[in-house]
Write a protein that holds these residues in place. Structure first.
Motif, PDB file in Angstrom:
ATOM      1  N   ILE A  69      -7.640   6.572   4.486  1.00 17.52           N
ATOM      2  CA  ILE A  69      -6.345   6.068   4.964  1.00 17.52           C
ATOM      3  C   ILE A  69      -5.851   6.868   6.172  1.00 17.52           C
ATOM      4  N   LEU A  70      -6.384   8.088   6.335  1.00 10.45           N
ATOM      5  CA  LEU A  70      -6.019   8.891   7.511  1.00 10.45           C
ATOM      6  C   LEU A  70      -6.375   8.178   8.814  1.00 10.45           C
ATOM      7  N   LEU A  71      -7.313   7.228   8.757  1.00  6.89           N
ATOM      8  CA  LEU A  71      -7.745   6.539   9.976  1.00  6.89           C
ATOM      9  C   LEU A  71      -6.763   5.467  10.440  1.00  6.89           C
ATOM     10  N   LYS A  90       5.048   8.983  -2.068  1.00 12.61           N
ATOM     11  CA  LYS A  90       5.467   9.162  -0.670  1.00 12.61           C
ATOM     12  C   LYS A  90       4.263   9.126   0.280  1.00 12.61           C
ATOM     13  N   ALA A  91       3.382   8.134   0.028  1.00  4.55           N
ATOM     14  CA  ALA A  91       2.169   8.017   0.849  1.00  4.55           C
ATOM     15  C   ALA A  91       1.583   6.620   0.708  1.00  4.55           C
ATOM     16  N   ALA A 133       0.825  -1.226   0.000  1.00  3.14           N
ATOM     17  CA  ALA A 133       0.000   0.000   0.000  1.00  3.14           C
ATOM     18  C   ALA A 133       0.852   1.266   0.000  1.00  3.14           C
ATOM     19  N   TRP A 134       2.130   1.127   0.328  1.00  2.00           N
ATOM     20  CA  TRP A 134       3.014   2.295   0.325  1.00  2.00           C
ATOM     21  C   TRP A 134       3.535   2.515  -1.088  1.00  2.00           C
ATOM     22  N   ASN A 135       3.340   3.745  -1.595  1.00  2.97           N
ATOM     23  CA  ASN A 135       3.829   4.075  -2.932  1.00  2.97           C
ATOM     24  C   ASN A 135       4.990   5.059  -2.780  1.00  2.97           C
ATOM     25  N   PRO A 136       6.231   4.610  -3.026  1.00  4.81           N
ATOM     26  CA  PRO A 136       7.412   5.472  -2.806  1.00  4.81           C
ATOM     27  C   PRO A 136       7.400   6.726  -3.684  1.00  4.81           C
ATOM     28  N   LYS A 177       6.121   7.907   7.571  1.00 10.22           N
ATOM     29  CA  LYS A 177       5.192   7.416   6.542  1.00 10.22           C
ATOM     30  C   LYS A 177       3.796   8.015   6.734  1.00 10.22           C
ATOM     31  N   PHE A 178       3.366   8.143   7.995  1.00  9.46           N
ATOM     32  CA  PHE A 178       2.034   8.712   8.239  1.00  9.46           C
ATOM     33  C   PHE A 178       2.044  10.211   7.956  1.00  9.46           C
ATOM     34  N   ILE A 179       3.097  10.896   8.401  1.00 10.30           N
ATOM     35  CA  ILE A 179       3.203  12.348   8.140  1.00 10.30           C
ATOM     36  C   ILE A 179       3.206  12.596   6.630  1.00 10.30           C
ATOM     37  N   GLY A 180       3.947  11.760   5.895  1.00  9.49           N
ATOM     38  CA  GLY A 180       3.988  11.875   4.433  1.00  9.49           C
ATOM     39  C   GLY A 180       2.609  11.696   3.809  1.00  9.49           C
ATOM     40  N   THR A 181       1.856  10.734   4.351  1.00  7.60           N
ATOM     41  CA  THR A 181       0.503  10.472   3.831  1.00  7.60           C
ATOM     42  C   THR A 181      -0.422  11.659   4.083  1.00  7.60           C
ATOM     43  N   VAL A 182      -0.352  12.228   5.293  1.00 12.47           N
ATOM     44  CA  VAL A 182      -1.193  13.399   5.625  1.00 12.47           C
ATOM     45  C   VAL A 182      -0.854  14.554   4.683  1.00 12.47           C
ATOM     46  N   LYS A 183       0.443  14.775   4.466  1.00 14.15           N
ATOM     47  CA  LYS A 183       0.875  15.889   3.606  1.00 14.15           C
ATOM     48  C   LYS A 183       0.424  15.674   2.155  1.00 14.15           C
ATOM     49  N   ALA A 184       0.550  14.435   1.669  1.00 19.51           N
ATOM     50  CA  ALA A 184       0.149  14.135   0.286  1.00 19.51           C
ATOM     51  C   ALA A 184      -1.365  14.302   0.119  1.00 19.51           C
ATOM     52  N   ILE A 185      -2.129  13.869   1.131  1.00 22.08           N
ATOM     53  CA  ILE A 185      -3.590  14.016   1.075  1.00 22.08           C
ATOM     54  C   ILE A 185      -3.972  15.494   1.096  1.00 22.08           C
TER      55      ILE A 185
END
Length: 599
Positions: free
Chosen positions: A468-470, A453-454, A447-450, A483-491
């Protein structure tokens, strides 16, 4: 701008929506999912309504009585004034049950002078399919239809019945009432009895609200949201509804119109978790019993949703004679999504069961049934977690490996291990722990896409998804994990539009989404808060609170441009996420205060 300017009243059996000018525009009797008596909300011409008019020089204001579900609409021209106090009776009976009849009371309170009003009483039974005929009888006004089904409602009033039916002017010199009932009354109502019903109902809500803790910040918003969630719970079975309406579209003029008067396992479990955190044990206890009752066989798969009376078949039909909310067709009754497979529901349910065991372990009567349910769910997850599904957003096209579904499969096993620990079933822990790790590793790997970055919407995809924020809230990943910070930023970069969030931006069965999903915006605010951007999060929260209607209520969606409310109303999802955000900010304020005191 029309902003779904309605208040909800109800008694945990049914509900009604009343406009800011005191027009009763939506009500189904005798229960939430019965056919409508008034449906002006879905067709302004033929839907039917119960309206109270005064001259144009009257100023109209509306509010809830604090900490209750009593809705008060005040009409005043300065010298002459009266109030319409709308409620559905609900209070505790001496024999231990609740008095919650299928009826609405509109108590007219005289304030000053000699105000005048007119009534438009126009019930249209059975979704206005056939003709509804209304007759003035000796003690009441009866309305009936002989269409496909026979149905009746009864109106009792202290005012002149002919004047009511004919829409003639009525002068208010003292308190009076209207009582709309699904059943004919054995004992004749009176203004004094209706006042007593009002006071008993008021006391019920004040007592219920007193169990909600007082928070340092956002107390009114938390209290109103908690009452709204309670109004969407169905006392008889413990079901929790997604919303009180059907077919209010996600976008005006489009076909994304669904019937939400059902119990989605996901929505309801999230509501129950929040309500039990606020101290409302009964909602949680009844809901758990609802689930236990639904699963008689140990290997029976859970449906994603059920009828409020535990119905398993919810076939979808359209009411083509109704023009729809603001002309948005079709109007749907039933919901075909009940046949979908969504693997996330197992984790969400196990999470709420685990929460109840921690909170109320000493008084859970059905612990053995819950242990059987836990084992059954792990068995289902173990067998099916590698399979694709429809995902949280109910894509009606091909199945995919949705990241949110996989995370919640991990949650199911993680919580089952924790439950086994509480119940001292150690042999199961040894068996389930390797499965928990296998699912977790699979998610990190697929599920991680380099390049993005999310964590992405589904395995092998580049698309982002607010659900995915959940993963942090459910304990899959730490808030401070890069990885979570990156996901929040990308979203934030891809899905945020002026602070409001898309669920996702890729095409679904109906094209590109064009409105913001309110719960996603609250999830995003929570995630910003968790990763340390607290000031930014609270600023955005205050901004979003400003998009509620005049009574602090939210629907499912918010239009990006106009900020008008859209989608079914009021929406349980939106209000539970609002509470989670508000409690986080309030707890932080309390911690800061404590630190100041220590220093």
């Amino acid at each position: 701008m029309d902003n779904l300017d309605y208040g909800i009243i109800g008694n945990c059996r049914s509900a009604a929506l009343i406009s800011k000018t005191a027009s009763l525009d939506w009500c189904c009797l005798p229960e939430f999912d019965s056919s409508s008596v008034f449906a002006k909300l879905l067709d302004e011409e033929i839907g039917g309504s119960f309206e109270i008019f005064a001259e144009e020089n009257y100023k109209i204001t509306q509010r809830y009585k604090k900490h209750t579900a009593l809705l008060i609409t005040k009409f005043s021209d300065g010298e002459n004034a009266f109030e319409v106090r709308d409620f559905m009776p609900r209070y505790y009976k001496e024999d231990g049950g609740y008095h919650a009849p299928p009826e609405i009371i509109r108590y007219i309170r005289h304030i000053s002078g000699k105000p005048k009003f007119r009534v438009r009483y126009n019930p249209k039974l059975e979704y206005a399919i056939g003709k509804t005929e209304t007759y003035v009888k000796h003690n009441f006004i009866a309305s009936l239809t002989h269409g496909e089904k026979f149905d009746t409602v009864f109106l009792y009033t202290s005012f002149n019945k002919n004047a009511v039916i004919e829409g003639r002017e009525i002068e208010v010199t003292k308190d009076g009432y209207f009582l709309l009932g699904y059943n004919e009354k054995i004992f004749q109502p009176s203004t004094r009895k209706m006042y007593l019903e009002q006071e008993r109902t008021k006391v019920y809500w004040l007592n219920w609200s007193a169990a909600t803790p007082n928070y340092k910040k956002y107390n009114p918003a938390i209290s109103r949201s908690a009452i709204t969630l309670k109004l969407l719970s169905y006392d008889k079975t413990g079901a929790v509804l997604a919303a009180a309406t059907t077919s209010i579209p996600e976008t005006i003029g489009e076909v994304r119109n669904w019937d939400y008067r059902f119990c989605w396992i996901r929505d309801a479990s999230m509501v129950v978790k929040v309500m039990s955190q606020l101290g409302h044990k009964n909602v949680a206890r009844k809901y758990l019993q609802f689930i236990v009752d639904l699963i008689p066989d140990k290997d029976e798969k859970l449906q994603i949703m059920y009828g409020i009376n535990k119905e398993k078949k919810l076939s979808e039909d359209t009411l083509d004679h109704l023009s729809g909310y603001k002309g948005s067709k079709p109007v749907r009754v039933g919901n075909a999504a009940y046949e979908q497979r969504q693997n996330d529901i197992y984790g969400i349910l196990m999470d709420v069961i685990h929460e109840q065991l921690i909170k109320f372990s000493t008084d859970i009567e059905n612990a053995e049934e819950i242990w059987s349910l836990t084992k059954g769910i792990v068995w289902i997850v173990e067998k099916h977690w590698k399979e694709p599904d429809k995902g949280i957003w109910e894509f009606r096209e091909e199945d995919r490996h949705f990241t949110f579904s996989k995370v919640l499969c991990w949650v199911a096993v993680d919580r089952a291990v924790k439950i086994a620990r509480i119940l001292r079933k150690t042999r199961k822990i040894e068996k389930w722990a390797p499965l928990e790790n296998e699912i977790k590793n699979d998610i990190h790997q697929n599920a991680w896409n380099p390049s993005v970055k999310a964590f992405v919407q589904s395995y092998g995809s580049k698309h982002l998804d607010a659900s995915i924020l959940l993963m942090e809230s459910y304990g899959f990943i730490e808030a401070k994990d890069p990885k979570f910070i990156g996901t929040v930023k990308a979203i934030e970069k891809n899905l945020s539009n002026d602070g409001l969030l898309y669920r996702y931006k890729n095409k679904d069965d109906f094209g590109l989404p064009s409105s913001s999903f309110t719960i996603c915006t609250f999830w995003f605010i929570n995630s910003l808060f968790k990763i340390g951007e607290e000031e930014k999060a609270e600023k955005l929260f205050n901004k979003v609170l400003g998009y509620s209607n005049h009574l602090g209520l939210f629907s499912e969606d918010i239009d990006f441009k106009s900020k008008r409310l859209l989608g079914n109303f009021p929406q349980a999802y939106s209000h539970l996420a609002l509470i989670e955000c508000a409690v986080n900010f309030s707890n932080k304020a309390s911690e800061d205060k404590m630190l100041e005191t220590i220093n």
